[in-house]
Scaffold this motif. Structure first.
Motif, PDB file in Angstrom:
ATOM      1  N   TYR A   1      -8.648 -31.583  10.312  1.00 30.51           N
ATOM      2  CA  TYR A   1      -8.800 -31.698  11.768  1.00 30.51           C
ATOM      3  C   TYR A   1      -7.876 -32.760  12.342  1.00 30.51           C
ATOM      4  CZ  TYR A   1     -13.210 -29.139  11.140  1.00 30.51           C
ATOM      5  OH  TYR A   1     -14.173 -28.216  10.817  1.00 30.51           O
ATOM      6  N   ILE A   2      -7.854 -33.922  11.682  1.00 28.30           N
ATOM      7  CA  ILE A   2      -7.063 -35.040  12.179  1.00 28.30           C
ATOM      8  C   ILE A   2      -6.639 -35.933  11.018  1.00 28.30           C
ATOM      9  CG2 ILE A   2      -9.107 -36.462  12.643  1.00 28.30           C
ATOM     10  CD1 ILE A   2      -7.574 -37.522  15.139  1.00 28.30           C
ATOM     11  N   ALA A   3      -5.458 -36.499  11.149  1.00 22.90           N
ATOM     12  CA  ALA A   3      -4.980 -37.523  10.215  1.00 22.90           C
ATOM     13  C   ALA A   3      -4.705 -38.749  11.069  1.00 22.90           C
ATOM     14  CB  ALA A   3      -3.713 -37.060   9.507  1.00 22.90           C
ATOM     15  N   HIS A   4      -5.288 -39.882  10.684  1.00 23.68           N
ATOM     16  CA  HIS A   4      -5.098 -41.084  11.490  1.00 23.68           C
ATOM     17  C   HIS A   4      -5.048 -42.321  10.608  1.00 23.68           C
ATOM     18  CE1 HIS A   4      -9.272 -42.680  11.305  1.00 23.68           C
ATOM     19  NE2 HIS A   4      -9.557 -41.409  11.074  1.00 23.68           N
ATOM     20  N   MET A   5      -4.422 -43.351  11.139  1.00 24.33           N
ATOM     21  CA  MET A   5      -4.337 -44.623  10.441  1.00 24.33           C
ATOM     22  C   MET A   5      -5.676 -45.335  10.544  1.00 24.33           C
ATOM     23  SD  MET A   5      -1.397 -44.743   9.120  1.00 24.33           S
ATOM     24  CE  MET A   5      -1.489 -46.418   8.513  1.00 24.33           C
ATOM     25  N   ASP A   6      -6.094 -45.908   9.411  1.00 28.91           N
ATOM     26  CA  ASP A   6      -7.353 -46.637   9.370  1.00 28.91           C
ATOM     27  C   ASP A   6      -7.186 -47.821   8.418  1.00 28.91           C
ATOM     28  OD1 ASP A   6     -10.037 -47.340   9.680  1.00 28.91           O
ATOM     29  OD2 ASP A   6     -10.709 -45.950   8.129  1.00 28.91           O
ATOM     30  N   GLY A   7      -6.975 -48.982   8.981  1.00 26.03           N
ATOM     31  CA  GLY A   7      -6.819 -50.175   8.153  1.00 26.03           C
ATOM     32  C   GLY A   7      -5.643 -50.141   7.199  1.00 26.03           C
ATOM     33  N   GLY A   8      -4.530 -49.571   7.624  1.00 25.49           N
ATOM     34  CA  GLY A   8      -3.342 -49.520   6.783  1.00 25.49           C
ATOM     35  C   GLY A   8      -3.268 -48.315   5.870  1.00 25.49           C
ATOM     36  N   HIS A   9      -4.263 -47.461   5.904  1.00 22.40           N
ATOM     37  CA  HIS A   9      -4.273 -46.240   5.104  1.00 22.40           C
ATOM     38  C   HIS A   9      -4.416 -45.033   6.024  1.00 22.40           C
ATOM     39  CE1 HIS A   9      -5.711 -49.326   2.281  1.00 22.40           C
ATOM     40  NE2 HIS A   9      -4.995 -48.642   1.407  1.00 22.40           N
ATOM     41  N   VAL A  10      -3.974 -43.875   5.540  1.00 22.62           N
ATOM     42  CA  VAL A  10      -4.143 -42.645   6.307  1.00 22.62           C
ATOM     43  C   VAL A  10      -5.464 -42.000   5.908  1.00 22.62           C
ATOM     44  CG1 VAL A  10      -3.237 -40.346   6.783  1.00 22.62           C
ATOM     45  CG2 VAL A  10      -1.668 -42.267   6.554  1.00 22.62           C
ATOM     46  N   GLN A  11      -6.294 -41.749   6.900  1.00 23.95           N
ATOM     47  CA  GLN A  11      -7.584 -41.112   6.700  1.00 23.95           C
ATOM     48  C   GLN A  11      -7.484 -39.674   7.213  1.00 23.95           C
ATOM     49  OE1 GLN A  11      -9.829 -43.061   5.301  1.00 23.95           O
ATOM     50  NE2 GLN A  11     -11.601 -41.752   5.322  1.00 23.95           N
ATOM     51  N   LEU A  12      -7.952 -38.730   6.417  1.00 21.85           N
ATOM     52  CA  LEU A  12      -7.982 -37.326   6.827  1.00 21.85           C
ATOM     53  C   LEU A  12      -9.422 -36.951   7.159  1.00 21.85           C
ATOM     54  CD1 LEU A  12      -5.770 -35.721   4.045  1.00 21.85           C
ATOM     55  CD2 LEU A  12      -5.081 -36.310   6.371  1.00 21.85           C
TER      56      LEU A  12
ATOM     57  N   ARG B   1       1.403 -34.842  16.997  1.00 19.86           N
ATOM     58  CA  ARG B   1       1.174 -36.294  17.010  1.00 19.86           C
ATOM     59  C   ARG B   1       0.724 -36.666  18.418  1.00 19.86           C
ATOM     60  NH1 ARG B   1       2.789 -41.239  14.199  1.00 19.86           N
ATOM     61  NH2 ARG B   1       3.687 -39.960  12.558  1.00 19.86           N
ATOM     62  N   ILE B   2      -0.474 -37.228  18.516  1.00 18.06           N
ATOM     63  CA  ILE B   2      -1.011 -37.594  19.828  1.00 18.06           C
ATOM     64  C   ILE B   2      -0.859 -39.078  20.132  1.00 18.06           C
ATOM     65  CG2 ILE B   2      -2.607 -35.661  19.948  1.00 18.06           C
ATOM     66  CD1 ILE B   2      -4.839 -37.719  19.190  1.00 18.06           C
ATOM     67  N   SER B   3      -0.533 -39.852  19.111  1.00 20.13           N
ATOM     68  CA  SER B   3      -0.292 -41.276  19.296  1.00 20.13           C
ATOM     69  C   SER B   3       0.500 -41.782  18.091  1.00 20.13           C
ATOM     70  CB  SER B   3      -1.612 -42.052  19.410  1.00 20.13           C
ATOM     71  OG  SER B   3      -2.275 -42.089  18.161  1.00 20.13           O
ATOM     72  N   LYS B   4       0.818 -43.057  18.111  1.00 19.48           N
ATOM     73  CA  LYS B   4       1.547 -43.649  16.991  1.00 19.48           C
ATOM     74  C   LYS B   4       0.742 -43.571  15.699  1.00 19.48           C
ATOM     75  CE  LYS B   4       3.696 -48.005  15.705  1.00 19.48           C
ATOM     76  NZ  LYS B   4       3.950 -49.386  16.116  1.00 19.48           N
ATOM     77  N   SER B   5      -0.580 -43.478  15.824  1.00 19.54           N
ATOM     78  CA  SER B   5      -1.427 -43.551  14.637  1.00 19.54           C
ATOM     79  C   SER B   5      -2.296 -42.320  14.389  1.00 19.54           C
ATOM     80  CB  SER B   5      -2.317 -44.791  14.728  1.00 19.54           C
ATOM     81  OG  SER B   5      -3.134 -44.702  15.867  1.00 19.54           O
ATOM     82  N   ALA B   6      -2.002 -41.188  15.058  1.00 24.12           N
ATOM     83  CA  ALA B   6      -2.858 -40.009  14.850  1.00 24.12           C
ATOM     84  C   ALA B   6      -2.109 -38.697  15.049  1.00 24.12           C
ATOM     85  CB  ALA B   6      -4.053 -40.049  15.789  1.00 24.12           C
ATOM     86  N   ILE B   7      -2.454 -37.732  14.199  1.00 24.36           N
ATOM     87  CA  ILE B   7      -1.945 -36.357  14.275  1.00 24.36           C
ATOM     88  C   ILE B   7      -3.168 -35.443  14.291  1.00 24.36           C
ATOM     89  CG2 ILE B   7      -0.605 -34.571  13.093  1.00 24.36           C
ATOM     90  CD1 ILE B   7       0.821 -36.878  11.600  1.00 24.36           C
ATOM     91  N   VAL B   8      -3.192 -34.465  15.198  1.00 25.16           N
ATOM     92  CA  VAL B   8      -4.345 -33.572  15.271  1.00 25.16           C
ATOM     93  C   VAL B   8      -3.942 -32.116  15.040  1.00 25.16           C
ATOM     94  CG1 VAL B   8      -5.658 -35.042  16.835  1.00 25.16           C
ATOM     95  CG2 VAL B   8      -4.213 -33.256  17.768  1.00 25.16           C
ATOM     96  N   ASN B   9      -4.890 -31.366  14.519  1.00 25.78           N
ATOM     97  CA  ASN B   9      -4.745 -29.923  14.353  1.00 25.78           C
ATOM     98  C   ASN B   9      -5.115 -29.293  15.688  1.00 25.78           C
ATOM     99  OD1 ASN B   9      -5.148 -27.210  13.797  1.00 25.78           O
ATOM    100  ND2 ASN B   9      -6.101 -27.583  11.817  1.00 25.78           N
TER     101      ASN B   9
END
Length: 71
Positions: free
Chosen positions: A8-19, A45-53
C-alpha cells in the motif's frame, strides 16, 4: 518477497523504509529511491519520505492524512 500489488505504502520510519502491506508491516533493506524504481508505474511519490500505491487509495480529503484500505 511481497507481491507488488500487496504493498500500500512505502515510507521512511526512523531511518529505515517501512512497507505497509495487505498482510501487515515489514521493514525493507532498500532505500526509498530504489523501491520507487522497483515498484513501478502504479506507485507515486507523494513526499520526500513516502511512496503510495495509487490502486490502494480509497479517497483523498483536504486537510486529512492518507487513509489506506483495510479490507
Amino acid at each position: 518477497m511481497v507481491p507488488v500489488a500487496d504493498v500500500y505504502i512505502a515510507h521512511m520510519d526512523g531511518g529505515h523504509v517501512q512497507l505497509i502491506t495487505a498482510k501487515g508491516e515489514l521493514r525493507s533493506n532498500n532505500r526509498l529511491y530504489e523501491l520507487e524504481s522497483t515498484l513501478g508505474e502504479g506507485f507515486v511519490r507523494i513526499s520526500k519520505s513516502a511512496i503510495v500505491n495509487i490502486d490502494a487509495i480509497d479517497r483523498i480529503e483536504p486537510g486529512t492524512t492518507a487513509r489506506r484500505r483495510t479490507a
